[in-house]
Design an enzyme around this catalytic site. Structure first.
Site, short mmCIF file in Angstrom:
data_model
loop_
_atom_site.label_atom_id
_atom_site.label_comp_id
_atom_site.label_asym_id
_atom_site.label_seq_id
_atom_site.Cartn_x
_atom_site.Cartn_y
_atom_site.Cartn_z
N HIS A 155 0.85 -1.19 0.08
CA HIS A 155 0.04 0.25 0.22
C HIS A 155 0.97 1.14 0.11
O HIS A 155 0.56 2.30 -0.82
CB HIS A 155 -0.91 0.04 1.40
N ARG A 198 -1.54 -5.46 -8.43
CA ARG A 198 -0.64 -6.37 -8.20
C ARG A 198 -0.05 -7.46 -9.32
O ARG A 198 0.86 -7.58 -9.88
CB ARG A 198 -0.71 -7.33 -7.01
N LYS A 228 -17.70 -6.35 6.48
CA LYS A 228 -16.48 -6.78 6.69
C LYS A 228 -16.48 -6.76 8.31
O LYS A 228 -16.62 -5.88 8.67
CB LYS A 228 -15.36 -6.22 5.95
N SER A 236 -2.76 -7.78 2.77
CA SER A 236 -2.94 -7.56 4.17
C SER A 236 -3.44 -9.09 4.78
O SER A 236 -3.02 -9.41 5.90
CB SER A 236 -4.34 -6.48 4.57
P1 ADP Z 1 -9.82 -3.57 -0.42
O1 ADP Z 1 -10.39 -4.16 0.68
O2 ADP Z 1 -10.45 -2.18 -1.03
O3 ADP Z 1 -9.22 -4.46 -1.56
P2 ADP Z 1 -7.03 -3.44 0.34
O4 ADP Z 1 -6.75 -2.62 1.63
O5 ADP Z 1 -6.99 -4.63 0.35
O6 ADP Z 1 -8.64 -2.93 0.26
O7 ADP Z 1 -6.54 -2.75 -0.82
C1 ADP Z 1 -6.58 -1.53 -1.40
C2 ADP Z 1 -5.98 -1.35 -2.52
O8 ADP Z 1 -4.53 -1.48 -2.43
C3 ADP Z 1 -6.48 -2.28 -3.73
O9 ADP Z 1 -6.47 -1.32 -4.94
C4 ADP Z 1 -5.51 -3.31 -3.66
O10 ADP Z 1 -5.60 -3.91 -5.18
C5 ADP Z 1 -4.34 -2.50 -3.39
N1 ADP Z 1 -2.99 -3.12 -2.79
C6 ADP Z 1 -3.22 -4.16 -1.84
N2 ADP Z 1 -1.92 -4.75 -1.58
C7 ADP Z 1 -1.00 -4.30 -2.46
C8 ADP Z 1 0.19 -4.39 -2.94
N3 ADP Z 1 1.05 -5.28 -2.16
N4 ADP Z 1 0.77 -3.84 -3.72
C9 ADP Z 1 0.04 -3.04 -4.72
N5 ADP Z 1 -1.39 -2.76 -4.25
C10 ADP Z 1 -2.07 -3.29 -3.35
#
Ligand code: ADP
Length: 174
Positions: free
Chosen positions: A17, A90, A41, A128
């Site tokens: 992130h 990703r 969630k 995460s």
């Molecule tokens: P959501 O529940 O909305 O998917 P996340 O917190 O899991 O929320 O992810 C938010 C954003 O960050 C999404 O666009 C996800 O694809 C991106 N994201 C999560 N992990 C990574 C990573 N390791 N590299 C790049 N983008 C990421």
């Protein structure tokens, strides 16, 4: 002034992130990192905790602000004068879900565009949920999350005997 919103659960924030946040903050004048309060969630960390971890990690970036929001992200973006949503990509596996979300958001508000930023390859497999899973079994996650986040993960998971308990209820306990 180009304002962008980077929405997500951030439960908890990872270096993946933060890589997207750093890249987006270099492109836009102002970046709002928006933590979704999603009643459907059950997060490991409360909205307040997720915001604290994000704010600490984003402190070196002066044009980045972290906020909580609920409801439709396009409505939140409009309320903040933002016309861009940032999402991280990703791998190809992210594409289908992101395509659906971006298309729906465009239907909801055609003035808001979604911009995708590719993460650095070293963080391309980090999520995460994976970090929580590794921490749950005692693995070292400091390579993937800031030290403060790793500490909170350890504390939270130790308190639940290794099970990833949601934050609900515990804060209300005496
Ligand atoms: P959501 O529940 O909305 O998917 P996340 O917190 O899991 O929320 O992810 C938010 C954003 O960050 C999404 O666009 C996800 O694809 C991106 N994201 C999560 N992990 C990574 C990573 N390791 N590299 C790049 N983008 C990421």
């Amino acid at each position: 002034m180009a304002v962008a919103v980077y929405p997500g659960s951030f439960d908890p924030v990872t270096y993946g992130h933060l890589d997207i946040i750093a890249r987006a903050s270099a492109i836009f004048d102002r970046l709002l990192v928006a933590v979704l309060e999603n009643p459907s969630k059950t997060p490991l960390f409360s909205t307040q905790e997720r915001l604290e971890m994000l704010a600490e990690a984003c402190r070196p970036l002066p044009n980045v602000q972290c906020e909580a929001f609920s409801g439709l992200v396009v409505d939140y973006a409009r309320s903040r004068g933002a016309r861009v949503l940032v999402r991280g990509l990703r791998a190809v596996s992210d594409f289908e879900y992101e395509f659906v979300m971006a298309t729906m958001n465009r239907h909801l508000n055609a003035e808001v565009d979604t911009v995708f930023i590719m993460t650095s390859s070293e963080y391309a497999f980090i999520s995460s949920s994976l970090v929580k899973e590794v921490a749950r079994f005692g693995g070292d996650v400091e390579r993937w999350v800031p030290a403060g986040v790793a500490r909170r993960l350890k504390e939270r998971l130790a308190a639940s005997g290794g099970r990833p308990q949601p934050w609900q209820g515990r804060e209300a306990a005496p």
